[in-house]
Design a protein around this motif. Structure first.
Motif, mmCIF file in Angstrom:
data_model
loop_
_atom_site.group_PDB
_atom_site.id
_atom_site.type_symbol
_atom_site.label_atom_id
_atom_site.label_comp_id
_atom_site.label_asym_id
_atom_site.label_seq_id
_atom_site.Cartn_x
_atom_site.Cartn_y
_atom_site.Cartn_z
ATOM 1 N N ALA A 1 -27.371 70.015 34.118
ATOM 2 C CA ALA A 1 -29.281 69.903 33.886
ATOM 3 C C ALA A 1 -29.826 71.567 34.809
ATOM 4 C CB ALA A 1 -30.120 68.869 33.940
ATOM 5 N N ALA A 2 -30.599 72.554 34.306
ATOM 6 C CA ALA A 2 -31.225 73.473 34.392
ATOM 7 C C ALA A 2 -32.117 72.552 34.933
ATOM 8 C CB ALA A 2 -30.846 74.228 34.567
ATOM 9 N N VAL A 3 -33.372 72.956 36.922
ATOM 10 C CA VAL A 3 -34.458 73.287 36.258
ATOM 11 C C VAL A 3 -35.044 74.800 37.557
ATOM 12 C CG1 VAL A 3 -36.997 72.079 37.172
ATOM 13 C CG2 VAL A 3 -34.945 70.234 36.489
ATOM 14 N N PRO A 4 -35.793 74.911 37.000
ATOM 15 C CA PRO A 4 -36.383 76.218 37.344
ATOM 16 C C PRO A 4 -37.044 76.034 38.785
ATOM 17 C CG PRO A 4 -37.971 75.572 35.511
ATOM 18 C CD PRO A 4 -36.612 74.679 35.112
ATOM 19 N N ALA A 5 -37.672 76.918 39.238
ATOM 20 C CA ALA A 5 -38.247 76.190 40.947
ATOM 21 C C ALA A 5 -39.488 76.569 40.770
ATOM 22 C CB ALA A 5 -37.564 77.172 42.143
ATOM 23 N N ILE A 6 -40.518 75.456 41.394
ATOM 24 C CA ILE A 6 -41.690 75.801 41.299
ATOM 25 C C ILE A 6 -42.638 77.065 42.126
ATOM 26 C CG2 ILE A 6 -44.084 74.436 41.413
ATOM 27 C CD1 ILE A 6 -42.967 72.566 40.969
ATOM 28 N N GLU A 7 -43.328 77.772 41.739
ATOM 29 C CA GLU A 7 -44.099 78.898 42.519
ATOM 30 C C GLU A 7 -44.655 78.583 42.997
ATOM 31 O OE1 GLU A 7 -44.575 82.175 40.222
ATOM 32 O OE2 GLU A 7 -42.911 82.736 39.075
ATOM 33 N N VAL A 8 -44.315 79.186 44.348
ATOM 34 C CA VAL A 8 -45.950 77.947 45.595
ATOM 35 C C VAL A 8 -45.392 79.929 46.983
ATOM 36 C CG1 VAL A 8 -45.293 75.661 44.978
ATOM 37 C CG2 VAL A 8 -44.141 77.178 46.398
ATOM 38 N N GLU A 9 -46.734 79.308 47.144
ATOM 39 C CA GLU A 9 -46.894 80.309 48.639
ATOM 40 C C GLU A 9 -46.908 79.817 49.543
ATOM 41 O OE1 GLU A 9 -50.355 83.150 50.928
ATOM 42 O OE2 GLU A 9 -50.828 82.222 48.845
ATOM 43 N N ALA A 10 -45.411 80.816 50.145
ATOM 44 C CA ALA A 10 -44.959 79.749 51.240
ATOM 45 C C ALA A 10 -44.650 80.295 52.259
ATOM 46 C CB ALA A 10 -42.836 79.964 51.501
ATOM 47 N N LEU A 11 -45.387 78.489 53.778
ATOM 48 C CA LEU A 11 -46.076 78.720 54.785
ATOM 49 C C LEU A 11 -44.647 78.765 55.769
ATOM 50 C CD1 LEU A 11 -48.006 78.634 57.067
ATOM 51 C CD2 LEU A 11 -48.158 76.996 57.101
ATOM 52 N N ASP A 12 -44.301 77.777 55.808
ATOM 53 C CA ASP A 12 -43.074 77.288 56.523
ATOM 54 C C ASP A 12 -42.107 77.210 55.642
ATOM 55 O OD1 ASP A 12 -41.241 77.497 58.231
ATOM 56 O OD2 ASP A 12 -42.245 75.775 59.188
ATOM 57 N N PRO A 13 -40.413 77.296 55.600
ATOM 58 C CA PRO A 13 -39.796 76.906 54.873
ATOM 59 C C PRO A 13 -38.398 76.618 55.438
ATOM 60 C CG PRO A 13 -38.880 78.929 55.113
ATOM 61 C CD PRO A 13 -40.019 79.070 56.191
ATOM 62 N N THR A 14 -39.077 75.746 56.895
ATOM 63 C CA THR A 14 -38.135 75.023 57.255
ATOM 64 C C THR A 14 -38.617 73.454 57.055
ATOM 65 O OG1 THR A 14 -38.885 76.039 59.571
ATOM 66 C CG2 THR A 14 -37.900 74.061 59.761
ATOM 67 N N GLY A 15 -37.207 72.547 56.552
ATOM 68 C CA GLY A 15 -36.442 71.459 55.998
ATOM 69 C C GLY A 15 -36.453 71.815 54.602
ATOM 70 N N ALA A 16 -36.859 72.520 53.773
ATOM 71 C CA ALA A 16 -37.347 72.646 52.318
ATOM 72 C C ALA A 16 -35.488 71.477 51.998
ATOM 73 C CB ALA A 16 -37.251 74.320 51.782
ATOM 74 N N GLY A 17 -34.679 72.214 52.717
ATOM 75 C CA GLY A 17 -33.343 72.209 52.088
ATOM 76 C C GLY A 17 -33.109 70.423 52.242
ATOM 77 N N ASP A 18 -34.581 69.814 53.390
ATOM 78 C CA ASP A 18 -33.580 68.546 53.782
ATOM 79 C C ASP A 18 -34.692 67.991 53.278
ATOM 80 O OD1 ASP A 18 -32.011 69.192 55.861
ATOM 81 O OD2 ASP A 18 -33.993 69.771 57.450
ATOM 82 N N VAL A 19 -35.483 68.200 52.344
ATOM 83 C CA VAL A 19 -36.639 67.712 51.805
ATOM 84 C C VAL A 19 -35.628 67.960 50.116
ATOM 85 C CG1 VAL A 19 -38.848 67.523 51.024
ATOM 86 C CG2 VAL A 19 -38.653 68.361 52.837
ATOM 87 N N PHE A 20 -35.390 68.417 49.726
ATOM 88 C CA PHE A 20 -35.192 68.679 48.019
ATOM 89 C C PHE A 20 -33.832 67.227 48.694
ATOM 90 C CE2 PHE A 20 -31.173 69.977 45.374
ATOM 91 C CZ PHE A 20 -31.929 70.039 44.461
ATOM 92 N N VAL A 21 -33.043 67.108 49.259
ATOM 93 C CA VAL A 21 -32.212 66.327 49.071
ATOM 94 C C VAL A 21 -32.428 64.835 49.042
ATOM 95 C CG1 VAL A 21 -29.570 65.442 50.599
ATOM 96 C CG2 VAL A 21 -30.359 67.847 49.988
ATOM 97 N N ALA A 22 -33.729 64.954 50.473
ATOM 98 C CA ALA A 22 -34.886 63.099 49.469
ATOM 99 C C ALA A 22 -34.924 62.954 48.792
ATOM 100 C CB ALA A 22 -35.470 63.408 50.836
#
Length: 372
Positions: free
Chosen positions: A261-282
Motif C-alpha cells: 500500500a502507498a499513501v501520499p502525504a497531506i500537504e500542510v504548512e508545517a509550524l514545527d515537525p518535532t515528534g511527527a514521526g512518533d505521531v505517525f507510529v502511534a
C-alpha cells in the motif's frame, strides 16, 4: 485515555473480558522539550537570534505515549523522572493531563531531567540536548525480591502492543517477554552511528510484528536504492514493513500476504515537525490494533502526523479524535477537492465523533510555571 475524547475507543468492538488492561506499552527517556519557532533561518555563530514563538512540553518517548493516549488507547509508560521541577511538570502533564499509566515509572532523587532545546525553521529543526543516563530503580525498603511488586524491566505489563526502540548491538530482554506474552511489537529505529547498517545487528527485530524506518534508513539497511524495494526486502524479515517517505507519504508491505500500500502525504504548512514521526507510529499502531486495512492505517498515520506539525511542541502537538473530525469536516467543504483523495479517507466516517469538545487539548506553552 486522553481527556480530549471521553468515550471514544477505537478498539471498542474488539475488546473482550480477558484482554490485557494495557493497549500499548513503551519505555524510554522523557525529556523536557523547549521549542523555539518562527526563526527565519538557522542560528549563526556569533549572533543572537530571536524566535517569534516558544513552547515547552514533555518530549522523548512522551511524544509517542501522548499521541497514543490522545487516540484513545490505554497507554503504559516506563520511564525515569527527575525530582526537579522539570520532572514534576512532565509527570503531571502525562499522568494527570493525558491519562497515561505511569505505574511502571519512577522518580529518581537527585537526578536532573534531560532537556532538549529544539529550533524550528524552514520546515526543519535543529536540536541541542543534555542529560545523563538514569540509575536503575532502587529496591523498595522492607520488601524482599519475592514480595516486591513486579517492576519493569524484569516484568513488563501484559499488553496488546509494545513499541521498542531498536539500536545496533543492543537487546532488551523485555521485548522478547512482551512478544511471548502476546504483544505485537512495533520496532522504531534511529540513525546507525556505527555505519554498518546491518539488520542482523538488531537482535530484537526478530520479535517485531512491524518495522518502521524512514526511507534513508530502510535503503541503507537493505542495500537498495529505492524505498519501495527496501520495504519489500524488509518484509522478508518482519511481517509488516513500513517505510516513511517524508513529503511523499509512506509505503508498506505485508510480508504474510504480499499486500502493498502507498499513501501520499497531506500537504500542510508545517509550524514545527518535532515528534511527527512518533505521531505517525502511534497512528499506525492504532490502525493495526483496530484491524483496519493496510492502506487505511497508512492514511490515518499520515493524517495524524500532518495535523501534529501544525502545532508546536512534540508531545502536546498530537491530535485527538475531535481535531481529526474537524479536519475531515473542513476538507469536504473545500472547493475543487480531488474526489479520489477524499475517498481515501472515507473510512473516517464510521470512526469519528461530533467535532465539538467540552475542553481543549493541552498545548505547549512558553513556561512550565502556568497552570492549565
Amino acid at each position: 485515555m486522553s481527556t480530549d475524547t471521553p468515550g471514544i475507543d477505537p478498539l471498542e468492538a474488539l475488546r473482550a473480558p480477558r484482554d490485557p488492561a494495557c493497549d500499548v506499552f513503551l519505555t524510554g527517556p522523557v525529556f523536557l522539550d523547549i521549542i523555539f519557532t518562527g526563526l527565519d533561518s538557522a542560528p549563526v555563530r556569533g549572533t543572537e537570534s530571536w524566535a517569534r514563538g516558544m513552547g515547552s512540553s514533555p518530549g522523548g518517548v512522551a511524544n509517542m505515549a501522548t499521541a497514543l493516549a490522545r487516540l484513545g488507547l490505554h497507554t503504559s509508560l516506563a520511564a525515569a523522572f527527575g525530582d526537579d521541577h522539570y520532572g514534576e511538570y512532565c509527570w503531571d502533564a502525562l499522568e494527570q493531563g493525558e491519562g497515561i499509566d505511569l505505574s511502571m515509572s519512577h522518580t529518581v532523587p537527585g537526578w536532573h531531567s534531560p532537556v532538549t532545546v529544539s529550533m524550528a525553521y524552514e520546515g526543519e529543526r535543529t536540536m541541542v540536548s543534555h542529560g545523563h543516563e538514569a540509575p536503575a530503580p532502587a529496591p523498595v525498603a522492607g520488601t524482599s525480591t519475592a514480595a516486591a511488586a513486579p517492576v519493569f524491566p524484569q516484568c513488563p505489563p501484559r499488553a496488546r502492543a509494545a513499541i521498542a526502540s531498536l539500536a545496533p548491538g543492543r537487546s532488551e530482554p523485555w521485548v522478547a517477554t512482551a512478544a511471548r506474552d502476546g504483544a505485537l511489537v512495533f520496532g522504531d529505529v534511529g540513525w546507525d552511528e556505527t555505519g554498518r547498517w546491518d539488520l542482523d545487528a538488531l537482535p530484537d527485530l526478530a520479535h517485531c510484528e512491524a518495522f518502521l524506518p524512514n526511507a534513508e534508513e530502510a535503503m541503507r539497511y537493505t542495500r537498495t536504492d529505492c524505498p519501495r524495494a527496501a520495504a519489500h526486502a524488509l518484509a522478508e524479515r518482519v511481517p509488516l514493513a513500513v517505510v516513511t517517505l517524508g513529503a511523499e507519504g509512506a509505503y508498506a508491505v505485508d510480508g504474510r500476504t504480499g499486500t502493498a500500500a502507498a499513501v501520499p502525504a497531506i500537504e500542510v504548512e508545517a509550524l514545527d515537525p518535532t515528534g511527527a514521526g512518533d505521531v505517525f507510529v502511534a497512528g499506525f499502531v492504532t490502525g493495526t490494533l483496530a484491524d483496519w486495512p493496510l492502506a487505511d492505517r497508512l492514511a490515518f498515520a499520515g493524517l495524524t502526523a500532518a495535523l501534529s506539525v501544525q502545532e508546536f511542541g512534540g508531545s502536546l502537538s498530537a491530535p485527538g479524535w475531535a481535531e481529526i473530525a474537524a479536519w475531515w469536516q473542513l476538507i469536504r467543504t473545500c472547493d475543487r477537492q480531488d474526489p479520489a483523495a477524499l475517498e481515501r479517507y472515507a473510512f473516517l466516517d464510521d470512526l469519528l465523533p461530533a467535532t465539538a469538545r467540552a475542553w481543549p487539548l493541552r498545548r505547549a506553552v512558553p513556561t512550565i510555571g502556568f497552570r492549565q
